[in-house]
Scaffold this motif. Sequence first.
Motif, PDB file in Angstrom:
ATOM      1  N   PRO A 142      32.947  59.682 120.017  1.00 49.97           N
ATOM      2  CA  PRO A 142      32.107  60.313 118.980  1.00 49.97           C
ATOM      3  C   PRO A 142      31.308  59.252 118.220  1.00 49.97           C
ATOM      4  O   PRO A 142      31.677  58.075 118.189  1.00 49.97           O
ATOM      5  CB  PRO A 142      33.129  61.008 118.081  1.00 49.97           C
ATOM      6  N   PRO A 143      30.203  59.658 117.609  1.00 48.28           N
ATOM      7  CA  PRO A 143      29.370  58.685 116.873  1.00 48.28           C
ATOM      8  C   PRO A 143      30.132  57.959 115.773  1.00 48.28           C
ATOM      9  O   PRO A 143      29.912  56.762 115.554  1.00 48.28           O
ATOM     10  CB  PRO A 143      28.241  59.549 116.312  1.00 48.28           C
ATOM     11  N   PHE A 144      31.023  58.665 115.069  1.00 45.29           N
ATOM     12  CA  PHE A 144      31.753  58.016 113.973  1.00 45.29           C
ATOM     13  C   PHE A 144      32.654  56.905 114.509  1.00 45.29           C
ATOM     14  O   PHE A 144      32.721  55.818 113.923  1.00 45.29           O
ATOM     15  CB  PHE A 144      32.584  59.056 113.223  1.00 45.29           C
ATOM     16  N   ALA A 145      33.347  57.164 115.622  1.00 45.07           N
ATOM     17  CA  ALA A 145      34.222  56.144 116.207  1.00 45.07           C
ATOM     18  C   ALA A 145      33.406  54.953 116.709  1.00 45.07           C
ATOM     19  O   ALA A 145      33.809  53.787 116.544  1.00 45.07           O
ATOM     20  CB  ALA A 145      35.051  56.736 117.335  1.00 45.07           C
ATOM     21  N   ALA A 146      32.262  55.222 117.321  1.00 41.68           N
ATOM     22  CA  ALA A 146      31.402  54.130 117.784  1.00 41.68           C
ATOM     23  C   ALA A 146      30.903  53.295 116.606  1.00 41.68           C
ATOM     24  O   ALA A 146      30.809  52.058 116.696  1.00 41.68           O
ATOM     25  CB  ALA A 146      30.228  54.693 118.577  1.00 41.68           C
ATOM     26  N   ALA A 147      30.591  53.950 115.509  1.00 40.91           N
ATOM     27  CA  ALA A 147      30.142  53.227 114.315  1.00 40.91           C
ATOM     28  C   ALA A 147      31.252  52.337 113.758  1.00 40.91           C
ATOM     29  O   ALA A 147      31.005  51.182 113.383  1.00 40.91           O
ATOM     30  CB  ALA A 147      29.682  54.222 113.259  1.00 40.91           C
ATOM     31  N   ILE A 148      32.490  52.843 113.718  1.00 38.30           N
ATOM     32  CA  ILE A 148      33.613  52.055 113.227  1.00 38.30           C
ATOM     33  C   ILE A 148      33.831  50.832 114.119  1.00 38.30           C
ATOM     34  O   ILE A 148      34.042  49.704 113.621  1.00 38.30           O
ATOM     35  CB  ILE A 148      34.893  52.914 113.166  1.00 38.30           C
ATOM     36  N   LEU A 149      33.795  51.021 115.434  1.00 36.36           N
ATOM     37  CA  LEU A 149      33.998  49.904 116.353  1.00 36.36           C
ATOM     38  C   LEU A 149      32.933  48.829 116.145  1.00 36.36           C
ATOM     39  O   LEU A 149      33.249  47.633 116.062  1.00 36.36           O
ATOM     40  CB  LEU A 149      33.963  50.412 117.797  1.00 36.36           C
ATOM     41  N   ALA A 150      31.694  49.240 116.074  1.00 38.55           N
ATOM     42  CA  ALA A 150      30.613  48.266 115.934  1.00 38.55           C
ATOM     43  C   ALA A 150      30.696  47.529 114.599  1.00 38.55           C
ATOM     44  O   ALA A 150      30.615  46.295 114.542  1.00 38.55           O
ATOM     45  CB  ALA A 150      29.260  48.973 116.070  1.00 38.55           C
ATOM     46  N   LEU A 151      30.872  48.264 113.514  1.00 34.10           N
ATOM     47  CA  LEU A 151      30.902  47.633 112.193  1.00 34.10           C
ATOM     48  C   LEU A 151      32.127  46.744 112.016  1.00 34.10           C
ATOM     49  O   LEU A 151      32.026  45.634 111.482  1.00 34.10           O
ATOM     50  CB  LEU A 151      30.874  48.716 111.108  1.00 34.10           C
ATOM     51  N   ALA A 152      33.303  47.212 112.461  1.00 34.00           N
ATOM     52  CA  ALA A 152      34.537  46.445 112.258  1.00 34.00           C
ATOM     53  C   ALA A 152      34.534  45.156 113.069  1.00 34.00           C
ATOM     54  O   ALA A 152      34.898  44.085 112.557  1.00 34.00           O
ATOM     55  CB  ALA A 152      35.743  47.300 112.627  1.00 34.00           C
ATOM     56  N   LEU A 153      34.131  45.224 114.333  1.00 30.83           N
ATOM     57  CA  LEU A 153      34.138  44.021 115.172  1.00 30.83           C
ATOM     58  C   LEU A 153      33.087  43.019 114.717  1.00 30.83           C
ATOM     59  O   LEU A 153      33.319  41.809 114.724  1.00 30.83           O
ATOM     60  CB  LEU A 153      33.914  44.410 116.634  1.00 30.83           C
ATOM     61  N   ASN A 154      31.931  43.512 114.302  1.00 31.85           N
ATOM     62  CA  ASN A 154      30.908  42.612 113.776  1.00 31.85           C
ATOM     63  C   ASN A 154      31.375  41.947 112.490  1.00 31.85           C
ATOM     64  O   ASN A 154      31.181  40.741 112.291  1.00 31.85           O
ATOM     65  CB  ASN A 154      29.610  43.380 113.549  1.00 31.85           C
TER      66      ASN A 154
END
Length: 294
Positions: A142-154
């Motif tokens: 889902p978009p929310f999970a993809a956003a969390i992955l991108a923001l957290a890893l960055n």
Amino acid sequence: MTSPVTPDRTRPPVVPVRHYGQWITVAIVVALLAKVIYEIAANSVIRWEVVVSRFGAEAILQGLGVTVVLTIVSMVLGVVLGVGIAVMRISRNRLLSAFAFGFVWLFRGTPLLVQVLVWFNLSLFLPTIDLGFTVFQTNTIPPFAAAILALALNEAAYMAEIVRGGILSVDRGQAEAAGALGMTPGQTMARIVLPQAMRSILPPTGNELVTLLKETSLVSVIGAGDMLYRAQQIGATDFTRMEMLIIAACWYLVLTTVASVLQLWIERRFDKDRAPSAWLARMLPLRARKEATR
């Protein structure tokens, strides 16, 4: 017998310096600011009544909540991962150090917007993830999970460098003394090095929080439901895009102001707890109890 010292009456009185240049500069800045505000109010085609009436719209507040959740979750995960990556980076194990270096190099060296799009379209690179006992279909992220992955890893990549710099700022003699007392490397890092490194870690961490709060707006490109996405949705229905963008910008200003105040409070509280007076206040009652038991 010496005579009493008499005050020196030959010294000229202290005359306060009047900074006329500063007052002139302030007057010029205020005049220019008033001129800009007047021109905007008189000549702009922005419908300010729309900005006022929709500032607390339900959809905007829902997006505001999503933005806050994205910021908090991503920051917590980023700090936890960043500390681990920083410890791996300074480890004597070359494999761990190389992995940590590659992690920072990859996630800090590529644009965050690209990372958001890659995680959202992960199925183009890796259709399935087979763990042996289960298979994940990446096209269902889902978009929310993809956003969390991108923001957290960055965020973890940046926090790793911040934590590493704070650890390196602590004198090596502290770790050597802890080792001489029988502490393990993990105990030394948790009890000796990291608490002292917090003075160097906290200020840039607060800046990272403010930056992350604004960077959450990038996830609007994948429809994660954040505040900017909701504002663009509303603006597209009745051609009030710019008015809705102004509303979103004002809310971002409010959030960043709250984050900055919170950062200042944490820094002052940490300095107060680490001050010698606070240490003495904790130690004196302990010493009094020891004297009473003798």
